[in-house]
Design a protein around this motif. Sequence first.
Motif, PDB file in Angstrom:
ATOM      1  N   GLY A  46       0.781  -1.227   0.000  1.00 49.50           N
ATOM      2  CA  GLY A  46       0.000   0.000   0.000  1.00 49.50           C
ATOM      3  C   GLY A  46       0.811   1.275   0.000  1.00 49.50           C
ATOM      4  O   GLY A  46       0.236   2.369  -0.041  1.00 49.50           O
ATOM      5  N   PHE A  47       2.147   1.182   0.042  1.00 47.56           N
ATOM      6  CA  PHE A  47       2.963   2.380   0.182  1.00 47.56           C
ATOM      7  C   PHE A  47       2.871   3.275  -1.055  1.00 47.56           C
ATOM      8  O   PHE A  47       2.886   4.497  -0.952  1.00 47.56           O
ATOM      9  CB  PHE A  47       4.416   1.987   0.459  1.00 47.56           C
ATOM     10  CG  PHE A  47       5.309   3.150   0.792  1.00 47.56           C
ATOM     11  CD1 PHE A  47       4.907   4.108   1.695  1.00 47.56           C
ATOM     12  CD2 PHE A  47       6.544   3.278   0.194  1.00 47.56           C
ATOM     13  CE1 PHE A  47       5.728   5.180   2.011  1.00 47.56           C
ATOM     14  CE2 PHE A  47       7.377   4.341   0.503  1.00 47.56           C
ATOM     15  CZ  PHE A  47       6.966   5.297   1.410  1.00 47.56           C
ATOM     16  N   GLY A  48       2.794   2.671  -2.229  1.00 46.67           N
ATOM     17  CA  GLY A  48       2.666   3.481  -3.441  1.00 46.67           C
ATOM     18  C   GLY A  48       1.366   4.263  -3.466  1.00 46.67           C
ATOM     19  O   GLY A  48       1.341   5.450  -3.814  1.00 46.67           O
ATOM     20  N   LEU A  95       0.817   8.359  -3.694  1.00 45.92           N
ATOM     21  CA  LEU A  95      -0.028   8.971  -4.722  1.00 45.92           C
ATOM     22  C   LEU A  95      -1.173   9.754  -4.091  1.00 45.92           C
ATOM     23  O   LEU A  95      -1.515  10.859  -4.552  1.00 45.92           O
ATOM     24  CB  LEU A  95      -0.579   7.891  -5.651  1.00 45.92           C
ATOM     25  CG  LEU A  95       0.446   7.185  -6.545  1.00 45.92           C
ATOM     26  CD1 LEU A  95      -0.203   6.024  -7.280  1.00 45.92           C
ATOM     27  CD2 LEU A  95       1.067   8.161  -7.537  1.00 45.92           C
ATOM     28  N   SER A  96      -1.763   9.217  -3.046  1.00 49.12           N
ATOM     29  CA  SER A  96      -2.837   9.930  -2.356  1.00 49.12           C
ATOM     30  C   SER A  96      -2.311  11.208  -1.707  1.00 49.12           C
ATOM     31  O   SER A  96      -2.974  12.259  -1.748  1.00 49.12           O
ATOM     32  CB  SER A  96      -3.469   9.020  -1.312  1.00 49.12           C
ATOM     33  OG  SER A  96      -4.520   9.669  -0.634  1.00 49.12           O
ATOM     34  N   VAL A 125      -1.500  -9.155   4.057  1.00 50.13           N
ATOM     35  CA  VAL A 125      -1.329  -7.977   3.207  1.00 50.13           C
ATOM     36  C   VAL A 125      -2.677  -7.272   3.102  1.00 50.13           C
ATOM     37  O   VAL A 125      -3.722  -7.861   3.402  1.00 50.13           O
ATOM     38  CB  VAL A 125      -0.814  -8.353   1.802  1.00 50.13           C
ATOM     39  CG1 VAL A 125       0.532  -9.049   1.880  1.00 50.13           C
ATOM     40  CG2 VAL A 125      -1.820  -9.228   1.067  1.00 50.13           C
ATOM     41  N   PRO A 126      -2.689  -6.009   2.687  1.00 50.42           N
ATOM     42  CA  PRO A 126      -3.971  -5.312   2.552  1.00 50.42           C
ATOM     43  C   PRO A 126      -4.905  -6.043   1.598  1.00 50.42           C
ATOM     44  O   PRO A 126      -4.499  -6.549   0.552  1.00 50.42           O
ATOM     45  CB  PRO A 126      -3.563  -3.936   1.997  1.00 50.42           C
ATOM     46  CG  PRO A 126      -2.148  -3.760   2.419  1.00 50.42           C
ATOM     47  CD  PRO A 126      -1.540  -5.124   2.409  1.00 50.42           C
ATOM     48  N   LEU A 177      -7.214  -1.508  -0.114  1.00 54.49           N
ATOM     49  CA  LEU A 177      -6.520  -0.785  -1.183  1.00 54.49           C
ATOM     50  C   LEU A 177      -7.437   0.235  -1.849  1.00 54.49           C
ATOM     51  O   LEU A 177      -7.012   1.356  -2.169  1.00 54.49           O
ATOM     52  CB  LEU A 177      -5.979  -1.779  -2.216  1.00 54.49           C
ATOM     53  CG  LEU A 177      -4.887  -2.731  -1.721  1.00 54.49           C
ATOM     54  CD1 LEU A 177      -4.504  -3.715  -2.824  1.00 54.49           C
ATOM     55  CD2 LEU A 177      -3.650  -1.957  -1.260  1.00 54.49           C
ATOM     56  N   VAL A 178      -8.681  -0.137  -2.068  1.00 53.82           N
ATOM     57  CA  VAL A 178      -9.628   0.814  -2.671  1.00 53.82           C
ATOM     58  C   VAL A 178      -9.837   2.008  -1.745  1.00 53.82           C
ATOM     59  O   VAL A 178      -9.843   3.168  -2.197  1.00 53.82           O
ATOM     60  CB  VAL A 178     -10.961   0.106  -2.984  1.00 53.82           C
ATOM     61  CG1 VAL A 178     -12.012   1.123  -3.426  1.00 53.82           C
ATOM     62  CG2 VAL A 178     -10.768  -0.945  -4.068  1.00 53.82           C
ATOM     63  N   ASP A 179      -9.997   1.761  -0.461  1.00 54.92           N
ATOM     64  CA  ASP A 179     -10.175   2.859   0.491  1.00 54.92           C
ATOM     65  C   ASP A 179      -8.939   3.750   0.541  1.00 54.92           C
ATOM     66  O   ASP A 179      -9.057   4.980   0.606  1.00 54.92           O
ATOM     67  CB  ASP A 179     -10.468   2.298   1.880  1.00 54.92           C
ATOM     68  CG  ASP A 179     -11.844   1.661   1.974  1.00 54.92           C
ATOM     69  OD1 ASP A 179     -12.680   1.940   1.094  1.00 54.92           O
ATOM     70  OD2 ASP A 179     -12.076   0.870   2.918  1.00 54.92           O
ATOM     71  N   LEU A 180      -7.773   3.138   0.518  1.00 59.92           N
ATOM     72  CA  LEU A 180      -6.539   3.922   0.559  1.00 59.92           C
ATOM     73  C   LEU A 180      -6.393   4.798  -0.670  1.00 59.92           C
ATOM     74  O   LEU A 180      -5.946   5.942  -0.598  1.00 59.92           O
ATOM     75  CB  LEU A 180      -5.339   2.973   0.685  1.00 59.92           C
ATOM     76  CG  LEU A 180      -3.944   3.606   0.693  1.00 59.92           C
ATOM     77  CD1 LEU A 180      -3.816   4.625   1.823  1.00 59.92           C
ATOM     78  CD2 LEU A 180      -2.876   2.525   0.818  1.00 59.92           C
ATOM     79  N   GLY A 181      -6.777   4.266  -1.819  1.00 64.58           N
ATOM     80  CA  GLY A 181      -6.614   5.028  -3.050  1.00 64.58           C
ATOM     81  C   GLY A 181      -7.641   6.124  -3.250  1.00 64.58           C
ATOM     82  O   GLY A 181      -7.336   7.160  -3.862  1.00 64.58           O
ATOM     83  N   PHE A 182      -8.872   5.946  -2.740  1.00 62.50           N
ATOM     84  CA  PHE A 182      -9.958   6.859  -3.097  1.00 62.50           C
ATOM     85  C   PHE A 182     -10.500   7.716  -1.956  1.00 62.50           C
ATOM     86  O   PHE A 182     -10.985   8.822  -2.207  1.00 62.50           O
ATOM     87  CB  PHE A 182     -11.131   6.060  -3.687  1.00 62.50           C
ATOM     88  CG  PHE A 182     -10.879   5.530  -5.066  1.00 62.50           C
ATOM     89  CD1 PHE A 182     -10.187   6.279  -5.998  1.00 62.50           C
ATOM     90  CD2 PHE A 182     -11.333   4.273  -5.431  1.00 62.50           C
ATOM     91  CE1 PHE A 182      -9.957   5.801  -7.276  1.00 62.50           C
ATOM     92  CE2 PHE A 182     -11.108   3.780  -6.706  1.00 62.50           C
ATOM     93  CZ  PHE A 182     -10.417   4.546  -7.629  1.00 62.50           C
ATOM     94  N   THR A 183     -10.432   7.243  -0.716  1.00 55.90           N
ATOM     95  CA  THR A 183     -11.180   7.899   0.356  1.00 55.90           C
ATOM     96  C   THR A 183     -10.804   9.367   0.514  1.00 55.90           C
ATOM     97  O   THR A 183     -11.675  10.263   0.458  1.00 55.90           O
ATOM     98  CB  THR A 183     -10.966   7.161   1.693  1.00 55.90           C
ATOM     99  OG1 THR A 183     -11.420   5.816   1.564  1.00 55.90           O
ATOM    100  CG2 THR A 183     -11.744   7.854   2.809  1.00 55.90           C
TER     101      THR A 183
END
Length: 435
Positions: free
Chosen positions: A294-296, A300-301, A355-356, A361-367
């Motif tokens: 999830g670090f990438g 990006l977020s 792992v996530p 991953l969706v929450d990390l990328g969009f929330t």
Amino acid sequence: MSRELGYRRPRALSPLREHLRDTFWFAPTVALVLVCLLWFAADSVDVAIVETLRQNGDVQGIRDLMGVAEDTRTIITTVSAAMMTFIGVVFSISLVAVQMAAGNLTPRIVRIFIRSRISKLTFSVFLATFLLSLLVLTSYDSEADPRDVVTVPLVQSALTVVMVGVSLVLFIAYVTQTLQLMKIGPVVERINKESLEGVARIPVQGPDGEPLAPETARMSHQGDAGVLRDVHIARLVRVARRNGVVLRLIPRIGDHVVPGTPVLAVHGARVPARSALRHSVSIGIERTFHQDLGFGLRQLSDIALRALSPAVNDPTTAVQCLDRIVEFLAAVAARPLGAVHHRDRKGAVRLVQDVPGWTDLVDLGFTEIRRSAPASPQVSRRMLAGIDDLLRLVPDERRTPLERHRELLVQAVERTLPEAAERAFALRPDRQGIG
């Protein structure tokens, strides 16, 4: 079995290699050692040349070599005097560029400059050229009589000139890359590339359905507090196979652990010795890409959030980050997530790593981006298009978090924009945001 499915077994030294890539001292140190060995070899060749000419009685040949060496001595002296000043000026400018990029994007991108191969190579060659020039100057003989001369540093001088030429070429490449990394496009591309490389290292096979044996012991962290950067997968699998057990990593990569935190759980009758697991878990100051899925997305977020802040107000940068977030999520859309099973040569599960999951991953990328998107139609349109693209790719069981974020985004836009025409425009999916 795992190799047939495209899973590349982790190399035994992969954590060490990744940790050395996160340092800036290793490459210059190796370069300085190598240039000393190179100078010693070149000095031996120069001595052999002079000795051969002396045995042949060719005093005039020695005198000619001395004349050529004296002509190059001025060049070597100039290189020695100018190289350190050149290094200082170049890298002072580079540090300013890194500071500007970190301030405009996110401080976590400094790691990209540290891991840059061309940066390390350039710095290493610059220092090696400076050291070689100093060593060559010590090889000049003060004797004027050719019959008493021990060595004429002709080969050494030629090597120094070659190193100067290589330094100039690398300087051009280094400046080009530094300028590229000051732009948002190459930065987010580099982040996404390293993230996808981490995805490629994850086994593609899911759990085999067999339950783990009862937990018999736990190993706690005994060192300094810090972030769990990575684990030595090959070593843990080897220890588990020798003891006939399954090891389970309790925290996720990227979690902050303190002394006494349980790190490894043992499932099986025989508990491995603590000494066998020494140095198998790496704790550091900050997260890395090596095994952190999830670090990438986190970086990006962060870049997108800073771009959408009122002080910056750069929605185009946020759209570029969303492009890479959607690309990353599409790459893991069909992969088994949640628990990764690492197997030995016979296909038996030996290490279970959390792992996530897909929802994580969706929450990390969009929330966080979604909460700032209603104020920018460009971002809301791009996010809707990205979610729609993912909904066409993912299996049915993974649609729920995407549909939830889409619905929350629509509701936020409807609350923020009172005009119907504005709402309709902001809720029209567009892969370019506002093309």
